[in-house]
Design a protein around this motif. Structure first.
Motif, PDB file in Angstrom:
ATOM      1  N   ASN A 218       5.240  -7.944  -7.342  1.00 20.73           N
ATOM      2  CA  ASN A 218       4.462  -7.587  -8.523  1.00 20.73           C
ATOM      3  C   ASN A 218       5.173  -6.507  -9.334  1.00 20.73           C
ATOM      4  N   GLY A 219       5.141  -6.665 -10.648  1.00 26.10           N
ATOM      5  CA  GLY A 219       5.745  -5.687 -11.525  1.00 26.10           C
ATOM      6  C   GLY A 219       4.812  -4.528 -11.833  1.00 26.10           C
ATOM      7  N   TRP A 220       5.385  -3.330 -11.931  1.00 32.27           N
ATOM      8  CA  TRP A 220       4.639  -2.132 -12.309  1.00 32.27           C
ATOM      9  C   TRP A 220       5.402  -1.383 -13.390  1.00 32.27           C
ATOM     10  N   GLU A 221       4.670  -0.748 -14.277  1.00 28.82           N
ATOM     11  CA  GLU A 221       5.232   0.036 -15.370  1.00 28.82           C
ATOM     12  C   GLU A 221       4.776   1.482 -15.233  1.00 28.82           C
TER      13      GLU A 221
ATOM     14  N   ALA B  58      13.832  -5.133  -8.286  1.00 30.14           N
ATOM     15  CA  ALA B  58      14.527  -4.624  -9.462  1.00 30.14           C
ATOM     16  C   ALA B  58      13.856  -3.369 -10.004  1.00 30.14           C
ATOM     17  N   ILE B  59      14.682  -2.437 -10.473  1.00 33.00           N
ATOM     18  CA  ILE B  59      14.209  -1.207 -11.102  1.00 33.00           C
ATOM     19  C   ILE B  59      14.899  -1.109 -12.450  1.00 33.00           C
ATOM     20  N   GLY B  60      14.127  -1.182 -13.519  1.00 26.66           N
ATOM     21  CA  GLY B  60      14.705  -1.174 -14.858  1.00 26.66           C
ATOM     22  C   GLY B  60      14.913   0.230 -15.396  1.00 26.66           C
ATOM     23  N   LYS B  61      16.042   0.433 -16.046  1.00 28.00           N
ATOM     24  CA  LYS B  61      16.314   1.719 -16.686  1.00 28.00           C
ATOM     25  C   LYS B  61      15.282   1.961 -17.780  1.00 28.00           C
ATOM     26  N   PRO B  62      14.782   3.191 -17.922  1.00 27.98           N
ATOM     27  CA  PRO B  62      13.751   3.458 -18.936  1.00 27.98           C
ATOM     28  C   PRO B  62      14.182   3.035 -20.337  1.00 27.98           C
ATOM     29  N   THR B  63      13.245   2.433 -21.063  1.00 28.35           N
ATOM     30  CA  THR B  63      13.486   1.959 -22.427  1.00 28.35           C
ATOM     31  C   THR B  63      12.259   2.234 -23.291  1.00 28.35           C
TER      32      THR B  63
ATOM     33  N   LEU C 133       0.825  -1.206   0.000  1.00 29.63           N
ATOM     34  CA  LEU C 133       0.000   0.000   0.000  1.00 29.63           C
ATOM     35  C   LEU C 133       0.860   1.257   0.000  1.00 29.63           C
ATOM     36  N   LYS C 134       1.963   1.225   0.712  1.00 29.09           N
ATOM     37  CA  LYS C 134       2.864   2.381   0.760  1.00 29.09           C
ATOM     38  C   LYS C 134       3.382   2.713  -0.640  1.00 29.09           C
ATOM     39  N   VAL C 135       3.744   1.692  -1.389  1.00 36.26           N
ATOM     40  CA  VAL C 135       4.217   1.900  -2.757  1.00 36.26           C
ATOM     41  C   VAL C 135       3.097   2.424  -3.645  1.00 36.26           C
ATOM     42  N   LEU C 136       1.941   1.794  -3.576  1.00 36.20           N
ATOM     43  CA  LEU C 136       0.829   2.157  -4.457  1.00 36.20           C
ATOM     44  C   LEU C 136       0.339   3.580  -4.219  1.00 36.20           C
TER      45      LEU C 136
ATOM     46  N   VAL D 245       9.721  -3.506  -9.458  1.00 34.25           N
ATOM     47  CA  VAL D 245       9.047  -4.554  -8.695  1.00 34.25           C
ATOM     48  C   VAL D 245       8.766  -4.036  -7.290  1.00 34.25           C
ATOM     49  N   GLU D 246       7.497  -4.107  -6.882  1.00 39.10           N
ATOM     50  CA  GLU D 246       7.125  -3.662  -5.540  1.00 39.10           C
ATOM     51  C   GLU D 246       7.393  -4.796  -4.538  1.00 39.10           C
TER      52      GLU D 246
END
Length: 283
Positions: free
Chosen positions: A118-121, A97-102, A21-24, A113-114
């Motif tokens: 779960n993955g978020w974009e 993991a935090i992916g570099k923008p592409t 919830l903190k992330v969302l 990833v929270e």
């Protein structure tokens, strides 16, 4: 065909409800509508679609990134600033993991990833939408999902403002079979994006679900599902009878029990790709 009135909600399973919830709420601009032990309902202020989060504890399985959800910002620069903010606050929010923008599928995006795996974009389609003919493709799902911009003062200090909760994801083992089921049985709009991806949406809104070919994809619990609303509990019961009598022929892989509680009724089922759905009224 089931006569649905909308794609009402999507459901996500997490490990620790408060961490997710903190992330969302603090990173993706969701607002909490309700909470009870082990479950919370959220909504982005610019989007009708609700997000229901279910706590499953540490035993909840890790999720692959192709099972993700997405929010949208206005500019590519916001995606870059979101990436920088996520990196700077990774430990605080217990992010994976935090992916570099592409650039991909017409979007400039950052994936992360929270804590519940779960993955978020965080996506931006500003470049894709510069030409109207391009923007109108695929049911216009890549155009703005909001009528007015959420002002920065509503989400200050991050350098980016998620303007809408735009999409979720599903898997398919056969896109033609899945397409036929979504269109002919559930009454949804289906748009072919590529040889291995279709977009699914209800005719009443731009909110969409990306369905991609995935062989041997894991089957998750019913905590992962999308909810389609119908006009009444009688229509829920009628849909249930149809699936109970003819579900196998229609493509229903599994039918869960009908649930009734006062003025509400619902049931879950799995589509040809084993994704879980819910038909509900009065909830």
């Amino acid at each position: 065909m089931i006569h649905t009135t909308g794609l009402a909600a999507t459901h996500m399973e997490c490990r620790n409800l408060q961490d997710s919830l903190k992330v969302l709420t603090e990173l993706l601009a969701f607002e909490k509508l309700a909470e009870k032990p082990g479950e919370a309902m959220l909504k982005h202020p610019n989007t009708h679609w609700k997000l229901v989060v279910h706590e499953a504890g540490l035993e909840a399985p890790a999720k692959p990134m192709h099972n993700h959800w997405g929010v949208r910002v206005v500019s590519p620069e916001e995606v870059d600033r979101a990436y920088a903010y996520l990196l700077a606050h990774k430990e605080e929010y217990k992010l994976g993991a935090i992916g570099k923008p592409t650039w991909s599928h017409g979007s400039y995006s950052c994936y992360f990833v929270e804590p519940g795996t779960n993955g978020w974009e965080i996506e931006c389609y500003e470049a894709f939408n510069r030409k109207q003919a391009t923007a109108d493709k695929f049911g216009a799902v890549k155009t703005a999902h909001w009528e007015r911009l959420l002002p920065e003062e509503k989400f200050p200090g991050r350098g980016y403002v998620p303007q809408g909760f735009t999409h979720g994801t599903l898997v398919s083992t056969d896109l033609e079979v899945s397409k036929k089921f979504y269109k002919d049985v559930l009454g949804l709009d289906v748009h072919r994006f590529s040889d291995h991806v279709i977009y699914i949406k209800h005719p009443s809104a731009k909110t969409f679900v990306v369905c991609a070919i995935r062989q041997n994809a894991p089957v998750f619990s019913a905590n992962f599902r999308n909810t389609l609303s119908v006009a009444s509990t009688n229509e829920v019961k009628a849909a249930y009878r149809t699936f109970a009598e003819s579900g196998t022929e229609l493509g229903v892989r599994e039918l869960f029990p009908l649930r009734e509680d006062g003025s509400s009724a619902s049931f879950c089922f799995r589509d040809p790709g084993t994704n879980c759905w819910e038909i509900a009224a009065g909830t």
